[in-house]
Design an enzyme around this catalytic site. Structure first.
Site, PDB file in Angstrom:
ATOM      1  N   GLN A 131      42.609  33.647  32.801  1.00  0.00           N
ATOM      2  CA  GLN A 131      41.653  34.798  32.614  1.00  0.00           C
ATOM      3  C   GLN A 131      42.437  35.687  31.696  1.00  0.00           C
ATOM      4  OE1 GLN A 131      40.989  37.648  35.419  1.00  0.00           O
ATOM      5  NE2 GLN A 131      38.643  37.317  35.233  1.00  0.00           N
ATOM      6  N   GLU A 255      34.530  36.999  40.725  1.00  0.00           N
ATOM      7  CA  GLU A 255      36.027  37.353  41.054  1.00  0.00           C
ATOM      8  C   GLU A 255      36.245  38.194  42.349  1.00  0.00           C
ATOM      9  OE1 GLU A 255      38.476  39.142  38.041  1.00  0.00           O
ATOM     10  OE2 GLU A 255      40.343  38.521  39.350  1.00  0.00           O
TER      11      GLU A 255
END
Lengths: 403, 379
Positions: A131, A255
């Site tokens: 990410q 997340e």
């Protein structure tokens, strides 16, 4: 027998037959998970067999639709699968940011072609994702990011730097937030883009932390050309250009949801029962109580919090499955989990006394109590600091006024 | 099983919410307090609650109950916690009904459950003998006498003991004062001449009693459960009580917090809403998180009581500990965030603070339960 009871019976039988004994050790540390990706090598034959069995059944991503590599399970069925897996202490067959973060965002915002290309590869463990969010100047204030993305006709040209990109050095692709409009208000000029880490111009440098070891890296983009489409219409941009913040926000909920389900007190390394561990290390008095009353009280309190926390993950998931989205409440889980994670490793260090404070001849050993304790300091910083989570809860859950 | 309420339970919650807000808001509680009502609750209200099936909420239908189980009882208690509703619900419908339904003989069930359900008989549980909860420490003596026993001893903090028609007394039939075995439960008439009751109003304006018993003769018919084996039953009754108190405290936490966040949104200082100050926002967000954790803990303990009563003890302890800590924090913060008005009698948050303190002390505070859980886990 109801359909769900039937499903439970079948799942139990399937697990009994397909989950190797070696994978039933309850070991859920980062080191022992199967992460997949081009560079992945199975750690054991059992890990490979478990992965392949789960893949064949769609159980690496059980709730995803079948056409994207999942098993299309309902929320109730997925819960039963998790319960049955936990019951035999089985590891996950495959862990990956692609599963926990990018996948849900693609399911919500991706085109059919994007989903076909990426979700299947994630489900099959072929591509490991990292990410690219934070930058040196854009941490908690993520939307002020400056990595520049220019439209060059048939491709995008990217220049800039990301930081804290977990596992960038061993990942195959990156999902990234870049700025496509420098004139727009800061949330309105961000685009969510997908890149192959093998692209020319991407370089990666690991970051050394106080713990001595970490998955974090710095990632540099130097005139990286990203094709606008991979194949016919497998676009590199998810959602609309300049509207990447919507995708990012959705992904952050996942997340936080994921960071918030890490069974905090047991943490990355450490025994099931912290109190029992303490009793073994420190000893007990004549009445069987831990020979350190203050530590004993702290451990018991933390175990109560841990237990209530885990139930809350379960309850909020049940509520979400019943139609009440998790939304900003994921910030509560993230906040509670990261504080509890730190508390757990602090308690373990306190139990260990000077023994836990020793280091090896080559420095702090990977996986040692001290290593985990130091690394865990980062939990209340990464994925949005504790203070940012509290701001989100104040504003989005409690709707308190802005200054 | 999902950790959410079923549709039926949600309907009960809505009904309770509506009824209590209408008929038993905090103002009604103030009236009971200010009028120095000797019962500590409104008897007409209790009758109405019984008519709605609340008094027999956990009692099986064959005995006249509404059979909503402990989740149902918790749903009601949570709403009572929100409204600070005073009633004999806890002592009679939770403690009394659990004792008789789970541990009573067929004859005892026949005799008592119906009158619990219709609200006509009030129960109280007499367990503690000192200011701190120590259920295994029982000195209250039951000495063999003829075909039965003679009861003598003293109990403190018997909630609703001043109005109860029936008392369940934990007495010692053998062993020494700290021995969990050797305890026997007796179900006796509270109005017996050998029982002296002293009304002890509590800081939360609810009532309890100290009782002294001097030579009360009882027979085998008055025994609830097993001779010398009463501790197990006592544990079961206490577990149910702890979970339901947890639900009540969860409701009080939520309401005190809701009053507080409303205030944060409207009160101005330094030319701004005080809810915009980060110092207060972060504390409120922390509290909101603790309240979510508490809801889960409480619901789980109630579900376990319904599903597998015998295994629920530790979970009920955890729920009591978690809800107690949260309720204390929530009501402390409610006062502090309100500033001066928070400590006035006129304002409600102080009432929540006082109620929560008593509920914390009842059947063990967070420290008691942390100790209990630690011992159970072998440390």
């Amino acid at each position: 027998m109801s359909d769900l009871e039937q499903f439970r019976a079948e799942t139990r039988a399937w697990l009994a037959e397909n989950c190797p004994e070696e994978m039933r050790d309850g070991d859920i540390t980062a080191e022992n998970q199967c992460w997949g990706g081009r560079q992945w090598e199975f750690q054991s034959d059992a890990q490979k067999r478990w992965f392949e069995a789960a893949l064949a059944k769609g159980y690496t991503v059980p709730t995803w639709p079948k056409e994207y590599g999942g098993a299309g399970l309902s929320a109730d069925e997925a819960k039963i699968l998790t319960e049955e897996r936990d019951r035999i202490n089985a590891r996950k067959p495959l862990s990956n940011f692609g599963i926990s973060m990018l996948g849900p965002a693609l399911l919500a915002f991706g085109t059919h072609e994007q989903k076909l290309m990426h979700l299947g590869a994630i489900a099959r463990g072929e591509i490991r994702w990292c990410q690219g969010y934070s930058e040196p100047g854009a941490g908690s204030d993520l939307a002020s990011l400056k990595t520049k993305c220019e439209d060059k006709g048939d491709h995008w040209l990217i220049n800039g730097q990301k930081i804290w990109t977990s596992n960038a050095d061993i990942s195959d692709w990156i999902f990234c937030l870049v700025r496509t409009d420098f004139d727009a208000p800061k949330h309105k000029g961000i685009t969510f883009i997908l890149m192959d880490m093998a692209s020319e111009g991407i370089s990666v440098k690991p970051i050394i932390l106080i713990s001595g070891h970490s998955p974090f890296c710095e990632t540099f983009f130097d005139d990286v050309k990203v094709p606008k489409a991979y194949g016919d219409d497998n676009l590199s941009v998810v959602g609309e250009v300049n509207r990447g913040w919507d995708v990012a926000k959705n992904l952050l909920v996942h997340e936080r949801g994921m960071l918030g389900t890490m069974s905090p007190l047991r943490g990355a390394t450490g025994p099931e029962n912290l109190g029992g561990y303490a009793a073994g290390e420190i000893g007990v008095d004549a009445t069987g109580r831990l020979d350190d009353p203050s530590l004993r009280q702290k451990i018991a309190q933390a175990e109560i919090d841990d237990w209530a926390y885990n139930l809350t993950v379960e309850r909020l998931n049940d509520e979400a499955n019943a139609g009440n989205g998790l939304g900003a409440k994921s910030s509560m889980l993230k906040y509670a989990a990261s504080e509890l994670t730190k508390k757990g490793s602090q308690l373990r260090m306190d139990i260990g006394g000077t023994d836990a404070a020793t280091i090896g001849p080559d420095g702090i050993e990977y996986g040692s109590l001290a290593n985990t304790w130091l690394y865990n300091r980062a939990y209340s910083i990464l994925g949005g600091t504790t203070e940012v989570q509290l701001n989100i809860i104040s504003k989005r859950v409690l709707e308190l006024p802005s200054a | 099983m999902s950790l959410i309420l079923t549709e039926e339970q949600e309907m009960l919650q809505d009904a309770a919410n509506g009824f209590l807000a209408e008929n038993a808001p905090v103002a009604a509680f103030r009236e009971v307090r200010d009028s120095k009502n000797p019962d500590g609750f409104c008897r007409d209200l209790w009758k109405e609650m019984a008519n709605m099936g609340w008094a027999g909420i956990i009692v099986e239908e064959e005995f006249g109950g509404s059979e909503f189980g402990y989740v149902g009882a918790g749903v009601l208690a949570e709403q009572m916690g929100r409204n600070l509703t005073a009633s004999p619900f806890f002592s009679t419908s939770v403690l009394g009904a659990t004792a008789v339904q789970r541990y009573g003989t067929a004859k005892q069930k026949e005799q008592h459950l119906g009158s619990i359900c219709d609200g006509s008989t009030l129960f109280a549980l007499a367990v503690d003998e000192g200011p701190r909860h120590r259920p295994e420490h029982i000195e209250f003596a039951a000495t063999p006498h003829g075909n039965g026993y003679k009861l003598s001893g003293a109990k403190t903090f018997v909630a609703d003991g001043h109005v109860a028609d029936k008392l369940i007394i934990a007495a010692r039939t053998s062993g020494d004062a700290n021995d969990p075995s050797g305890i026997t439960l007796f179900l006796v008439d509270a109005n017996a001449a050998e029982i002296e009751r002293t009304h002890t109003p509590m800081i939360d304006s609810r009532s309890a009693a100290n009782i002294k018993v001097d030579g009360l003769e009882v027979t085998g018919d008055d025994i609830l459960g097993e001779v010398d084996g009463g501790y197990e039953a006592l544990e079961g009754i206490l577990s149910a009580g702890r979970a339901v108190l947890g639900a009540e405290m969860s409701g009080s936490s939520q309401q005190a917090f809701s009053i507080t966040t409303d205030y944060l949104k409207e009160r101005e200082q330094f030319g701004q809403k005080i809810g915009s100050f980060q110092g207060l926002q972060h504390r409120a967000a922390h509290l909101a998180t603790e309240i979510e954790m508490t809801k889960s803990a409480v619901l789980k303990s109630l579900q376990l009581l319904d599903d597998d009563f015998e295994s629920a003890s530790a979970t009920c302890s955890m729920a009591k500990a978690k809800s107690g800590m949260t309720a204390q924090l929530s009501t402390q913060e409610a006062i502090q965030m309100h500033g001066g008005i928070g400590v006035t009698d006129e304002y409600d948050v102080g009432l929540y603070f006082k109620r929560v303190h008593v509920a914390q002390q009842m059947f063990g505070d967070a420290g008691f339960h942390a100790d209990r859980l630690a011992k159970r886990s072998g440390y």
